[in-house]
Every structure is written in structure tokens, then in C-alpha cells.
Scaffold this motif. Structure first.
Motif, short mmCIF file in Angstrom:
data_model
loop_
_atom_site.label_atom_id
_atom_site.label_comp_id
_atom_site.label_asym_id
_atom_site.label_seq_id
_atom_site.Cartn_x
_atom_site.Cartn_y
_atom_site.Cartn_z
N VAL A 151 33.48 24.02 59.49
CA VAL A 151 32.45 25.03 59.18
C VAL A 151 32.96 26.43 59.48
CG1 VAL A 151 30.18 25.89 59.88
CG2 VAL A 151 30.50 23.46 59.41
N THR A 152 33.65 26.60 60.61
CA THR A 152 34.16 27.94 60.95
C THR A 152 35.25 28.38 59.97
OG1 THR A 152 35.85 27.13 62.53
CG2 THR A 152 33.66 27.61 63.40
N LYS A 153 36.06 27.45 59.50
CA LYS A 153 37.11 27.83 58.56
C LYS A 153 36.53 28.17 57.18
CE LYS A 153 39.51 28.54 61.12
NZ LYS A 153 40.51 29.61 61.40
N THR A 154 35.47 27.47 56.77
CA THR A 154 34.78 27.85 55.55
C THR A 154 34.23 29.26 55.68
OG1 THR A 154 34.15 25.54 55.19
CG2 THR A 154 32.97 27.19 53.92
N ALA A 155 33.70 29.57 56.86
CA ALA A 155 33.19 30.92 57.11
C ALA A 155 34.30 31.97 57.01
CB ALA A 155 32.53 30.98 58.49
N ASP A 156 35.48 31.65 57.50
CA ASP A 156 36.60 32.60 57.41
C ASP A 156 36.96 32.90 55.96
OD1 ASP A 156 36.95 33.00 60.14
OD2 ASP A 156 38.28 31.28 60.34
N VAL A 157 36.98 31.88 55.12
CA VAL A 157 37.29 32.08 53.71
C VAL A 157 36.22 32.95 53.05
CG1 VAL A 157 37.65 30.94 51.48
CG2 VAL A 157 38.61 29.94 53.57
N SER A 158 34.95 32.68 53.37
CA SER A 158 33.85 33.47 52.84
C SER A 158 33.91 34.91 53.34
CB SER A 158 32.51 32.85 53.24
OG SER A 158 32.36 31.57 52.69
N LEU A 159 34.24 35.07 54.61
CA LEU A 159 34.36 36.41 55.18
C LEU A 159 35.43 37.22 54.46
CD1 LEU A 159 33.70 38.49 57.40
CD2 LEU A 159 35.37 37.31 58.87
N ALA A 160 36.56 36.61 54.21
CA ALA A 160 37.64 37.32 53.53
C ALA A 160 37.22 37.73 52.12
CB ALA A 160 38.89 36.44 53.47
N ARG A 161 36.57 36.83 51.40
CA ARG A 161 36.12 37.16 50.05
C ARG A 161 35.10 38.30 50.07
NH1 ARG A 161 37.63 37.00 44.70
NH2 ARG A 161 35.76 37.14 43.43
N GLY A 162 34.14 38.23 50.98
CA GLY A 162 33.13 39.27 51.07
C GLY A 162 33.72 40.62 51.46
N LEU A 163 34.63 40.61 52.43
CA LEU A 163 35.24 41.87 52.86
C LEU A 163 36.13 42.47 51.76
CD1 LEU A 163 36.16 41.12 56.59
CD2 LEU A 163 34.38 42.67 55.72
N ALA A 164 36.78 41.61 50.98
CA ALA A 164 37.58 42.13 49.87
C ALA A 164 36.68 42.89 48.91
CB ALA A 164 38.27 40.97 49.14
N LYS A 165 35.50 42.37 48.63
CA LYS A 165 34.55 43.08 47.75
C LYS A 165 34.08 44.37 48.40
CE LYS A 165 32.72 38.95 45.43
NZ LYS A 165 31.50 38.14 45.18
N ARG A 166 33.81 44.30 49.70
CA ARG A 166 33.33 45.51 50.41
C ARG A 166 34.38 46.60 50.39
NH1 ARG A 166 32.22 49.55 51.96
NH2 ARG A 166 30.80 50.25 53.62
N MET A 167 35.66 46.24 50.40
CA MET A 167 36.73 47.23 50.43
C MET A 167 37.25 47.57 49.04
SD MET A 167 36.65 47.71 53.60
CE MET A 167 38.01 48.87 53.77
N ALA A 168 36.54 47.18 48.01
CA ALA A 168 36.98 47.41 46.63
C ALA A 168 37.30 48.88 46.38
CB ALA A 168 35.90 46.94 45.66
N GLY A 169 38.45 49.10 45.78
CA GLY A 169 38.85 50.44 45.38
C GLY A 169 39.40 51.32 46.49
N THR A 170 39.57 50.76 47.69
CA THR A 170 40.03 51.57 48.83
C THR A 170 41.53 51.53 49.03
OG1 THR A 170 39.78 49.75 50.41
CG2 THR A 170 37.84 51.15 50.03
N GLY A 171 42.23 50.60 48.36
CA GLY A 171 43.64 50.40 48.63
C GLY A 171 43.89 49.39 49.73
N VAL A 172 42.80 48.80 50.25
CA VAL A 172 42.90 47.79 51.31
C VAL A 172 42.64 46.42 50.69
CG1 VAL A 172 41.96 46.96 53.51
CG2 VAL A 172 42.08 49.43 53.03
N THR A 173 43.54 45.48 50.93
CA THR A 173 43.34 44.13 50.43
C THR A 173 42.94 43.21 51.58
OG1 THR A 173 45.64 43.39 50.70
CG2 THR A 173 45.07 44.50 48.64
N VAL A 174 42.12 42.22 51.24
CA VAL A 174 41.68 41.23 52.21
C VAL A 174 41.83 39.85 51.58
CG1 VAL A 174 39.85 40.47 53.76
CG2 VAL A 174 39.97 42.88 53.07
N ASN A 175 42.53 38.97 52.26
CA ASN A 175 42.76 37.62 51.76
C ASN A 175 42.68 36.61 52.90
OD1 ASN A 175 43.76 38.03 48.81
ND2 ASN A 175 44.97 39.50 49.98
N SER A 176 42.46 35.37 52.56
CA SER A 176 42.58 34.29 53.54
C SER A 176 43.77 33.42 53.15
CB SER A 176 41.31 33.44 53.61
OG SER A 176 40.98 32.89 52.35
N VAL A 177 44.41 32.84 54.15
CA VAL A 177 45.53 31.92 53.95
C VAL A 177 45.12 30.58 54.54
CG1 VAL A 177 47.89 31.39 54.64
CG2 VAL A 177 47.30 33.70 53.86
#
Length: 258
Positions: A151-177
């Protein structure tokens, strides 16, 4: 491909051993100024001695907001944040009390949340930054004996996706591995009984994968270096077109086309 991170500062949490230490080694080799983190001063001191070079470190217990603030007060600005810190504990669901759930949530999820809040705005102000959160194949293949971990690892993947959208257009990338079973110190400890019975660690790892992750295409655990290689690439300038992605280094365990 020549990855050059000269002039960049990279903070890797939970990096005195395992995947985190391999990431620190790789980022330092690519020219980054590396900052490692561990829970105790002794772990950090020993990690720095192994790492060498110009790396520096900070001891902070990131399971609490106080520990996260200790880290962010010490390292006020970074270009690359690898939220690697994580724990796992095989416990049956019906024997997993609130304390186990809360500890996994605080370490595996909230540490990344707190550090992202501290560092992402500063990355955006510079119009460049990298945040990589460590997920797991267990984010999709929830293990029956570690539901709390999955459950916590699913949350990490969701967090990365959400933060990537939040940082859209800033030059900052967010990914999960997403690593699969990996021969880190933690996994070696989990396999200790089989090693003590006469197996090599490598054979014990292969047997574990075949028994518990039969969908693995690789049919063996990955090494910490194999996982680190993906993270180092995602931290690079060359990965500027990759954001919001869940990048798999799972040996093909996740039986999905996407």
C-alpha cells in the motif's frame, strides 16, 4: 551516453547502504556533489568513508517531521532528490497493528512528502530539478504477506505522478522507479537462514524469485547497481523528456504491457 552532473547537488535518503548507497556512488561518479543520509551518525560516517571523494552526510531520522526538518535545515537547496528511504516487514495482515502501518507510512511515504514540500519550490525557482521516488513492483503486485508495504509503495507511485503534474512546465521532473527483488543488505538479511543452511546468497536469491515472484522474466534478483543505473539516468539532463512515469527495474515481474 555521457551523463555529466557537474555543478548539481544530489541528496539521497537512506543511502548508507543498499540501493541508496549504489545511487550515491553513481551520482558522484557522474560529477554530482553528493549528500548521503542515514539514521545514525555512525552509519553516515561509515558510509562517507566507503564513498570517499567530496561527499558529505547528515544523520536524521526521517520517520518524523522533526527529523525531516533537521535534514532540510542542514541541506537547504538541492538539485536532485532521490527519496530512497524505505522499510519492509513481512507480517500477516491480521497480525499487523496500527503501529506497523504507521511506521511504514511515515517512512515510506511521508518522508518523501515532507522533503518534496521543502525542495520542489526551490527547484522550480531555478527551472531545473529532479525528484525520484522509490516505488516497488509491490506497488502493483501487492504481496499477501506485506499488504502494508504494498500500500505504501502504491502511494509512492501515485505521489510521483501527482507531483509531476503539479510541477508541470517548471523544468522539474518527478518520476518513480520500481525495483523488483534486489540483492540489497535488507534482502540478504531476509535470506540469511537459507545462506546459513549452505546456499550462496545468489542461489538463495534465485530460489526466492522463482518461488515468490514466478512471473519474473529475469529469473533472478537485480543487483543494487542495476537499479541505481536507472535512477542515475532519470536524474540526468538526458532524461528531460521523462516525467510522471513509473519506471520498472523489476526484471519483468509485473505482468503488464504498461
Amino acid at each position: 551516453m555521457n551523463i555529466d552532473l557537474s555543478g548539481k547537488t544530489a541528496l539521497i535518503t537512506g543511502s548508507t547502504s543498499g540501493i541508496g548507497f549504489a545511487v550515491a556512488q553513481g551520482l558522484q561518479a557522474a560529477g554530482a556533489q553528493v549528500v548521503i543520509n542515514g539514521r545514525t551518525p555512525q552509519n553516515v560516517t561509515e558510509g562517507l568513508a566507503r564513498l570517499g571523494g567530496t561527499a558529505r552526510g547528515i544523520a536524521a531520522d526521517l520517520s518524523t517531521s522533526v527529523g525531516c526538518k533537521t535534514l532540510t535545515d542542514h541541506e537547504k537547496d538541492v538539485d536532485i532528490l532521490v527519496s530512497n528511504l524505505g522499510i519492509f516487514q513481512p507480517v500477516d495482515f491480521f497480525e499487523t497493528d496500527d503501529a506497523v502501518w504507521d511506521l511504514h507510512w511515515q517512512i515510506n511515504v511521508m518522508a518523501g512528502v515532507r522533503l518534496a514540500r521543502a525542495y520542489l519550490p526551490k527547484m522550480a525557482a531555478k527551472k531545473w530539478g529532479r525528484l525520484i521516488l522509490l516505488g516497488s513492483e509491490s506497488a502493483f503486485n501487492i504481496p499477501a504477506d506485506m499488504i502494508h508495504y504494498g500500500v505504501t509503495k502504491t502511494a509512492d507511485v501515485s505521489l510521483a505522478r501527482g507531483l509531476a503534474k503539479r510541477m508541470a512546465g517548471t523544468g522539474v521532473t518527478v518520476n518513480s522507479v520500481l525495483p523488483g527483488p534486489t540483492l540489497s543488505e535488507g534482502v540478504a538479511q531476509m535470506l540469511k537462514q537459507e545462506v546459513d543452511a549452505g546456499k550462496t546468497l545468489e542461489q538463495a536469491g534465485i530460489d526466492f524469485v522463482k518461488l515468490h515472484r514466478p512471473s519474473s522474466i529475469l529469473q533472478r534478483p537485480t543487483s543494487v547497481e542495476e537499479v541505481a543505473n536507472m535512477i542515475i539516468y532519470v536524474a540526468s539532463e538526458q532524461a528531460s523528456g521523462t516525467t510522471g512515469a513509473a519506471l520498472r527495474v523489476d526484471g519483468g515481474v509485473i505482468d503488464s504491457l504498461i
